[in-house]
Scaffold this motif. Structure first.
Motif, PDB file in Angstrom:
ATOM      1  N   GLY A 100       0.814  -1.217   0.000  1.00  0.00           N
ATOM      2  CA  GLY A 100       0.000   0.000   0.000  1.00  0.00           C
ATOM      3  C   GLY A 100       0.842   1.258   0.000  1.00  0.00           C
ATOM      4  N   LEU A 101       1.898   1.264   0.796  1.00  0.00           N
ATOM      5  CA  LEU A 101       2.764   2.441   0.842  1.00  0.00           C
ATOM      6  C   LEU A 101       3.491   2.652  -0.485  1.00  0.00           C
ATOM      7  CD1 LEU A 101       4.223   2.081   4.440  1.00  0.00           C
ATOM      8  CD2 LEU A 101       2.575   3.773   3.649  1.00  0.00           C
ATOM      9  N   LEU A 102       3.933   1.566  -1.106  1.00  0.00           N
ATOM     10  CA  LEU A 102       4.609   1.696  -2.402  1.00  0.00           C
ATOM     11  C   LEU A 102       3.637   2.129  -3.495  1.00  0.00           C
ATOM     12  CD1 LEU A 102       7.068  -1.321  -2.351  1.00  0.00           C
ATOM     13  CD2 LEU A 102       7.606   1.098  -2.189  1.00  0.00           C
ATOM     14  N   GLU A 103       2.384   1.688  -3.412  1.00  0.00           N
ATOM     15  CA  GLU A 103       1.396   2.124  -4.396  1.00  0.00           C
ATOM     16  C   GLU A 103       1.157   3.625  -4.300  1.00  0.00           C
ATOM     17  OE1 GLU A 103      -2.070  -0.250  -3.783  1.00  0.00           O
ATOM     18  OE2 GLU A 103      -1.223  -1.998  -4.808  1.00  0.00           O
ATOM     19  N   VAL A 104       1.101   4.148  -3.086  1.00  0.00           N
ATOM     20  CA  VAL A 104       0.933   5.590  -2.919  1.00  0.00           C
ATOM     21  C   VAL A 104       2.177   6.321  -3.413  1.00  0.00           C
ATOM     22  CG1 VAL A 104       0.635   7.440  -1.227  1.00  0.00           C
ATOM     23  CG2 VAL A 104      -0.697   5.355  -1.028  1.00  0.00           C
ATOM     24  N   LEU A 105       3.351   5.773  -3.144  1.00  0.00           N
ATOM     25  CA  LEU A 105       4.597   6.402  -3.580  1.00  0.00           C
ATOM     26  C   LEU A 105       4.679   6.497  -5.094  1.00  0.00           C
ATOM     27  CD1 LEU A 105       7.398   7.521  -2.753  1.00  0.00           C
ATOM     28  CD2 LEU A 105       8.255   5.199  -2.960  1.00  0.00           C
ATOM     29  N   LEU A 106       4.147   5.499  -5.802  1.00  0.00           N
ATOM     30  CA  LEU A 106       4.242   5.470  -7.257  1.00  0.00           C
ATOM     31  C   LEU A 106       2.980   5.979  -7.950  1.00  0.00           C
ATOM     32  CD1 LEU A 106       6.008   2.007  -7.582  1.00  0.00           C
ATOM     33  CD2 LEU A 106       7.049   4.282  -7.628  1.00  0.00           C
ATOM     34  N   SER A 107       2.029   6.525  -7.214  1.00  0.00           N
ATOM     35  CA  SER A 107       0.786   7.003  -7.808  1.00  0.00           C
ATOM     36  C   SER A 107       0.872   8.499  -8.100  1.00  0.00           C
ATOM     37  CB  SER A 107      -0.389   6.714  -6.881  1.00  0.00           C
ATOM     38  OG  SER A 107      -0.319   7.565  -5.750  1.00  0.00           O
ATOM     39  N   LYS A 108      -0.249   9.059  -8.509  1.00  0.00           N
ATOM     40  CA  LYS A 108      -0.291  10.502  -8.774  1.00  0.00           C
ATOM     41  C   LYS A 108      -0.277  11.317  -7.490  1.00  0.00           C
ATOM     42  CE  LYS A 108      -5.307  10.544  -9.112  1.00  0.00           C
ATOM     43  NZ  LYS A 108      -5.803  11.525  -8.193  1.00  0.00           N
ATOM     44  N   ASP A 109      -0.466  10.662  -6.339  1.00  0.00           N
ATOM     45  CA  ASP A 109      -0.428  11.334  -5.046  1.00  0.00           C
ATOM     46  C   ASP A 109       0.961  11.280  -4.412  1.00  0.00           C
ATOM     47  OD1 ASP A 109      -3.158  11.870  -5.211  1.00  0.00           O
ATOM     48  OD2 ASP A 109      -3.646   9.890  -4.405  1.00  0.00           O
ATOM     49  N   CYS A 110       1.967  11.083  -5.214  1.00  0.00           N
ATOM     50  CA  CYS A 110       3.345  10.994  -4.733  1.00  0.00           C
ATOM     51  C   CYS A 110       3.748  12.304  -4.050  1.00  0.00           C
ATOM     52  CB  CYS A 110       4.263  10.718  -5.914  1.00  0.00           C
ATOM     53  SG  CYS A 110       5.999  10.701  -5.506  1.00  0.00           S
ATOM     54  N   PRO A 111       4.440  12.232  -2.910  1.00  0.00           N
ATOM     55  CA  PRO A 111       4.830  13.463  -2.222  1.00  0.00           C
ATOM     56  C   PRO A 111       5.786  14.341  -3.033  1.00  0.00           C
ATOM     57  CG  PRO A 111       5.604  11.525  -1.014  1.00  0.00           C
ATOM     58  CD  PRO A 111       4.793  11.044  -2.153  1.00  0.00           C
ATOM     59  N   ILE A 112       6.552  13.750  -3.917  1.00  0.00           N
ATOM     60  CA  ILE A 112       7.459  14.556  -4.748  1.00  0.00           C
ATOM     61  C   ILE A 112       6.654  15.431  -5.695  1.00  0.00           C
ATOM     62  CG2 ILE A 112       9.264  14.463  -6.497  1.00  0.00           C
ATOM     63  CD1 ILE A 112      10.208  11.852  -5.170  1.00  0.00           C
ATOM     64  N   LEU A 113       5.636  14.849  -6.323  1.00  0.00           N
ATOM     65  CA  LEU A 113       4.784  15.635  -7.216  1.00  0.00           C
ATOM     66  C   LEU A 113       3.988  16.673  -6.436  1.00  0.00           C
ATOM     67  CD1 LEU A 113       3.479  12.818  -9.584  1.00  0.00           C
ATOM     68  CD2 LEU A 113       5.302  14.473 -10.004  1.00  0.00           C
ATOM     69  N   ALA A 114       3.544  16.314  -5.239  1.00  0.00           N
ATOM     70  CA  ALA A 114       2.807  17.273  -4.414  1.00  0.00           C
ATOM     71  C   ALA A 114       3.708  18.429  -3.994  1.00  0.00           C
ATOM     72  CB  ALA A 114       2.225  16.572  -3.196  1.00  0.00           C
ATOM     73  N   THR A 115       4.981  18.179  -3.809  1.00  0.00           N
ATOM     74  CA  THR A 115       5.910  19.250  -3.455  1.00  0.00           C
ATOM     75  C   THR A 115       6.151  20.163  -4.650  1.00  0.00           C
ATOM     76  OG1 THR A 115       6.995  17.815  -1.859  1.00  0.00           O
ATOM     77  CG2 THR A 115       8.205  19.758  -2.555  1.00  0.00           C
ATOM     78  N   LEU A 116       6.247  19.572  -5.830  1.00  0.00           N
ATOM     79  CA  LEU A 116       6.520  20.374  -7.020  1.00  0.00           C
ATOM     80  C   LEU A 116       5.296  21.151  -7.501  1.00  0.00           C
ATOM     81  CD1 LEU A 116       8.705  17.855  -9.044  1.00  0.00           C
ATOM     82  CD2 LEU A 116       9.475  19.831  -7.732  1.00  0.00           C
ATOM     83  N   PHE A 117       4.123  20.515  -7.462  1.00  0.00           N
ATOM     84  CA  PHE A 117       2.956  21.123  -8.093  1.00  0.00           C
ATOM     85  C   PHE A 117       1.850  21.515  -7.116  1.00  0.00           C
ATOM     86  CE2 PHE A 117       4.776  18.173 -11.287  1.00  0.00           C
ATOM     87  CZ  PHE A 117       5.254  19.129 -12.144  1.00  0.00           C
ATOM     88  N   ALA A 118       1.906  21.082  -5.886  1.00  0.00           N
ATOM     89  CA  ALA A 118       0.882  21.426  -4.900  1.00  0.00           C
ATOM     90  C   ALA A 118       1.517  22.228  -3.771  1.00  0.00           C
ATOM     91  CB  ALA A 118       0.220  20.155  -4.375  1.00  0.00           C
ATOM     92  N   LYS A 119       0.860  22.248  -2.651  1.00  0.00           N
ATOM     93  CA  LYS A 119       1.341  23.074  -1.544  1.00  0.00           C
ATOM     94  C   LYS A 119       1.945  22.236  -0.428  1.00  0.00           C
ATOM     95  CE  LYS A 119      -1.839  26.840  -2.320  1.00  0.00           C
ATOM     96  NZ  LYS A 119      -2.875  27.688  -1.746  1.00  0.00           N
ATOM     97  N   LEU A 120       2.719  21.233  -0.763  1.00  0.00           N
ATOM     98  CA  LEU A 120       3.376  20.405   0.241  1.00  0.00           C
ATOM     99  C   LEU A 120       4.782  20.953   0.458  1.00  0.00           C
ATOM    100  CD1 LEU A 120       2.941  17.815   1.945  1.00  0.00           C
ATOM    101  CD2 LEU A 120       4.094  16.561   0.137  1.00  0.00           C
ATOM    102  N   HIS A 121       5.131  21.183   1.714  1.00  0.00           N
ATOM    103  CA  HIS A 121       6.444  21.735   2.033  1.00  0.00           C
ATOM    104  C   HIS A 121       7.518  20.649   1.893  1.00  0.00           C
ATOM    105  CE1 HIS A 121       4.873  25.543   3.405  1.00  0.00           C
ATOM    106  NE2 HIS A 121       3.938  24.877   4.075  1.00  0.00           N
ATOM    107  N   TRP A 122       8.763  21.105   1.763  1.00  0.00           N
ATOM    108  CA  TRP A 122       9.890  20.203   1.533  1.00  0.00           C
ATOM    109  C   TRP A 122      10.071  19.227   2.691  1.00  0.00           C
ATOM    110  CZ3 TRP A 122      12.762  17.838  -1.690  1.00  0.00           C
ATOM    111  CH2 TRP A 122      14.008  17.353  -1.336  1.00  0.00           C
ATOM    112  N   ARG A 123       9.978  19.700   3.917  1.00  0.00           N
ATOM    113  CA  ARG A 123      10.148  18.824   5.073  1.00  0.00           C
ATOM    114  C   ARG A 123       9.015  17.800   5.163  1.00  0.00           C
ATOM    115  NH1 ARG A 123      12.173  22.834   9.893  1.00  0.00           N
ATOM    116  NH2 ARG A 123      14.137  23.415   8.919  1.00  0.00           N
ATOM    117  N   GLN A 124       7.817  18.221   4.808  1.00  0.00           N
ATOM    118  CA  GLN A 124       6.707  17.272   4.792  1.00  0.00           C
ATOM    119  C   GLN A 124       6.944  16.197   3.743  1.00  0.00           C
ATOM    120  OE1 GLN A 124       3.617  20.146   4.067  1.00  0.00           O
ATOM    121  NE2 GLN A 124       2.830  19.928   6.163  1.00  0.00           N
TER     122      GLN A 124
END
Length: 100
Positions: free
Chosen positions: A10-34
């Motif tokens: 489940g964790l790997l599926e989230v990591l490789l999905s469109k909800d990836c924290p890297i994409l959220a940091t680049l295109f959404a409002k997720l901070h770097w530390r988060q």
């Protein structure tokens, strides 16, 4: 073991999905530390691969009659000694700086 596998999958599926924290940091409002905190959690399943390889390393060295740590006569042994001494000196200085 089945539940551990479910969690890791489940964790790997989230990591490789469109909800990836890297994409959220680049295109959404997720901070770097988060992002780093989420990556630490989501990569929990992947961390087992190098740990497993490291666990097999002593058995492999026994079978092949080799070694993976430096011997005392080698120059690389001094690196381990220096790291050990510096770490303990730093810990001692933090202890003294705290007034203990």
């Amino acid at each position: 073991m089945t539940q551990q596998k479910r969690w890791a999958t489940g964790l790997l599926e989230v990591l490789l999905s469109k909800d990836c924290p890297i994409l959220a940091t680049l295109f959404a409002k997720l901070h770097w530390r988060q992002c780093l905190a989420y990556l630490w959690i989501f990569m929990w399943g992947l961390r087992s691969i190098p740990e497993l390889c490291y666990a097999f390393l002593p058995a492999y060295c026994i079978i092949t009659n080799s070694h993976f740590l430096p011997k005392v006569q080698e120059q690389a042994f001094y690196i381990a000694i220096v790291v050990f001494v510096i770490y303990h000196l730093y810990t001692l200085s933090e202890y003294l700086r705290a007034g203990l």
